[in-house]
Design a protein around this motif. Structure first.
Motif, mmCIF file in Angstrom:
data_model
loop_
_atom_site.group_PDB
_atom_site.id
_atom_site.type_symbol
_atom_site.label_atom_id
_atom_site.label_comp_id
_atom_site.label_asym_id
_atom_site.label_seq_id
_atom_site.Cartn_x
_atom_site.Cartn_y
_atom_site.Cartn_z
ATOM 1 N N LEU A 1 0.882 -1.072 0.018
ATOM 2 C CA LEU A 1 0.102 0.112 -0.109
ATOM 3 C C LEU A 1 0.846 1.279 0.045
ATOM 4 N N LEU B 1 -5.154 0.306 6.135
ATOM 5 C CA LEU B 1 -5.796 -0.824 5.959
ATOM 6 C C LEU B 1 -6.860 -1.150 6.816
ATOM 7 N N PRO C 1 -10.481 1.586 5.568
ATOM 8 C CA PRO C 1 -10.440 1.325 4.215
ATOM 9 C C PRO C 1 -11.328 2.432 3.597
ATOM 10 N N SER C 2 -12.141 3.392 4.234
ATOM 11 C CA SER C 2 -13.085 4.416 3.556
ATOM 12 C C SER C 2 -12.238 5.472 3.034
ATOM 13 N N LYS C 3 -12.701 5.854 1.785
ATOM 14 C CA LYS C 3 -12.275 7.024 1.354
ATOM 15 C C LYS C 3 -12.865 8.487 1.349
ATOM 16 N N LYS D 1 -7.662 7.630 4.929
ATOM 17 C CA LYS D 1 -7.096 7.374 3.539
ATOM 18 C C LYS D 1 -7.381 8.835 2.659
#
Length: 240
Positions: free
Chosen positions: A102, A201, A204-206, A212
């Motif tokens: 990542l 990780l 995971p939300s964007k 993130k």
């Protein structure tokens, strides 16, 4: 001068001879009480040799390999993580598991090549049992190696990934969520704390405001600052 302040490069006196200095240097990998002051290593190869034979803390007893670094030893950006995990311990390279994959994607998103533009390492060179967080004596035993790595690489920018790396190296007491994304002046170097990829990780939300999303803002700042520094250097060279 006390024994624990002994300088490997002090002027010889009646109580300090070249052979004494050589003896102290040879003890570094096995005796955590022997200091590792700036200038101890002439190059990364000699540092690597000491790390591979190091027993300055109990972590050495459980390692498969010492995990020193990956990337470019002349890179403009140094990235410091916490400690090796299982994949890193097996391969002898930092950030090669899911977190490392990542991290590479994050760097590539702003046109940074991990092999060319970064020097990636950890504050701890041996894997802690069960991937636990390193404790203070382990960090203190290994930290001088890291400081020598940074001196020899001499990056323009240092990125601390996660709270353990930030606090362990700088002593910063503010939490990572409060300080991330801010430019710091550490040891006369530009530095920034960013989230550890493992944290991303787990989150995971964007969505806007998510870890993130915040990382995307931070890594763009890093790219912009590197471009700015490169422009200044280019202008200086052209004027010279």
């Amino acid at each position: 001068m006390s024994a624990d302040q002994f300088s490997l490069f002090s002027t010889p006196s009646e109580n300090s001879t070249p052979s004494d200095a050589s003896s102290e240097f040879d003890r570094i990998p096995s005796d955590a009480s022997v200091q590792i002051p700036p200038g101890t290593y002439v190059d990364l190869d000699r540092l690597k040799h000491h790390c591979e034979t190091c027993h300055r803390c109990e972590l050495s007893g459980g390692r498969t390999q010492v995990v020193l670094s990956r990337g470019n030893p002349k890179a403009p950006i140094a990235i410091i993580g916490e400690a090796p995990g299982q994949s890193e311990d097996e391969q002898g390279l930092p950030f090669v598991g899911k977190s490392g994959q990542l991290l590479d994607k994050i760097l590539a998103s702003v046109r940074l090549d991990p092999a060319r533009d970064t020097y990636i390492c950890n504050i701890i060179k041996c894997r802690p049992p069960g991937n636990r967080t390193p404790v203070a004596p382990e960090i203190e035993a290994c930290k001088p190696y890291l400081l020598e790595q940074l001196r020899l690489v001499d990056p323009q920018i240092v990125l601390f990934t996660g709270a353990t790396a930030l606090k362990g190296v700088t002593g910063e007491k503010r939490g990572i969520t409060k300080i991330r994304g801010q430019w710091l002046n550490w040891e006369d170097r530009l530095a920034m704390a960013i989230f550890h990829p493992a944290y991303l990780l787990r989150n995971p939300s964007k969505e806007k405001g998510s870890p993130k999303w915040l990382m995307w803002q931070d890594i763009q700042k890093v790219r912009a600052k590197l471009d700015e520094l490169s422009s200044v250097t280019d202008n200086f060279d052209s004027e010279g």
